[in-house]
Structures are given as C-alpha cells and as structure tokens.
Design a protein around this motif. Sequence first.
Motif: not given
Length: 255
Positions: A5-7, A129-132, A136-138, A203-205
């Motif tokens: 469900t990564f958006d 863990e849950g945050l990542s 980013i994609e699974a 990585s996202y930022h």
Amino acid sequence: MINSTFDNKTKPFITPESFYGKHEKICDVCVITFSYKVIEWAQSHLQCKKVKEIRCCNGNHPIYLTEWKGKKIAFYMTVVSAAGAGTCLEEARCLVGCTHYVVFGTCGTLNSRLTDGKLIVPTHAYRDEGLSYHYIEADDYIALECWEQTAKFMAENNLPYITGRTWSTDGLYRETTGKAEQLRREGCIAVEMECAGMQAVCSYHHLHLYNFLFASDCLEIGEWHNEILGKKEEWDSQVKYFMLALDLAASLETD
C-alpha cells in the motif's frame, strides 16, 4: 496488505512545516545520539547553544549547535524506535535544514566472534519495523547508502570495524532465537531498532545518513548476554563515540 500500500503519488495531510513553519538552514551536518549522558557531557564540555527544539507531548528534544574542528555541527538526542527516531529526523530536517546526518548507538551482536572489539558499520538493514514501508517501496532490506564513506573514515583513522547487515526490529521482546538464526544466515551481524526507518526517511528526502554501531549485548547460541547495556561502561562508550561521530561529521564534504 501493508507491504503493498505504499503511496508516493499523493500528498501527505501533515508535514513538519505544518507545525513549525519554514526555517532557514543553520548548518550542513547533524549528529544524532540516543543517550542523555551525551547531552549532559556536551553541555558541560562543549561550547554549544540551543538553536531549535523538537516538540513532543512527552518531552521536548532541544537541538544544539556547536563548532568542532572548525565546522558548525548540530546535534540532538532522539527517541528509541524507528518510528520515533525517523519522525525526529523529519522535524530536525525542517528546523535546521541539514542534509547530512551522523547517527550512532548501541546494538546487540548476532555474532560476537566477528564483532568483538570492533565498531559495526551497517551496509543493509532488514526491515522488520513499520516506518520504512511508508517512505519507500516494500522489500526485505534497505541499503545504508553512505556505508562506504563511513567505513572509509574508520579505515583512515585506523579504527577496528566490521561491515555487514543489521536487523532493524520494533519488537524488542520478540527477537526470537529462530529469527535471529535465520537472519544470521543471511549475513546479519547485529540487531537494533532504527537503521531501516531512519535510512528510509533519508532516502525519501534525498538526505545522507552515516551510521555506526557498537555492541552492548549479545544474542547468540540461544541465549541473551548483557555485556555493558545500562552499565557505566556503556555511558563511557557513548561519550567516546559521540566525539568520534563529531570527527566523522567534521570530515564530511558537504554542500
């Protein structure tokens, strides 16, 4: 399923700027510690000043600015867990504008034969863990993108170190012997709680994260051995490695 469900196509409802507004960049690099002893030591041994504050309902976290080897460096104490440390990093990014983050802390060794007497430079983190998964994609692992620069610093300063995978988990009390053995076979040499989540935020930022660990306890042969966790030796090591983190931060070629 949560791992599908990564958006990254739509905007978040809330950003750090929603709470803090926009801020000017203060410096390029920031050191992150998990130890209040480090903050106490810094306040009594360094010329530093509080420049910003990460606000939280169960206690605020000041961000300090100091100069180390001619370079301005920010630092703050974060909270334990990927979700907590990753959120603090988001807010520090907004408040001080750093693009480089040096983080260090304790871990459990999964293979004391390999790690004894050495710092651990993680190359990849198992995403237990849950945050990542929100950044980013699974996938099973995330690469620690700046591990080579961190290892190069260790080598240039003749510091004993080892590189390898780490296991990032939110389930401190669900670190089972079976899972440890499985991940040991996959090349994991340490277990901690934050690497995967903090790297995902960076990585996202498009930020740079430099990470090193030191073992404070041992999880192998079906037993847990507490080496220095919570003892005076750990607090002494925290201060020693904080100064090493400052050295690493000062050595970085930044924007």
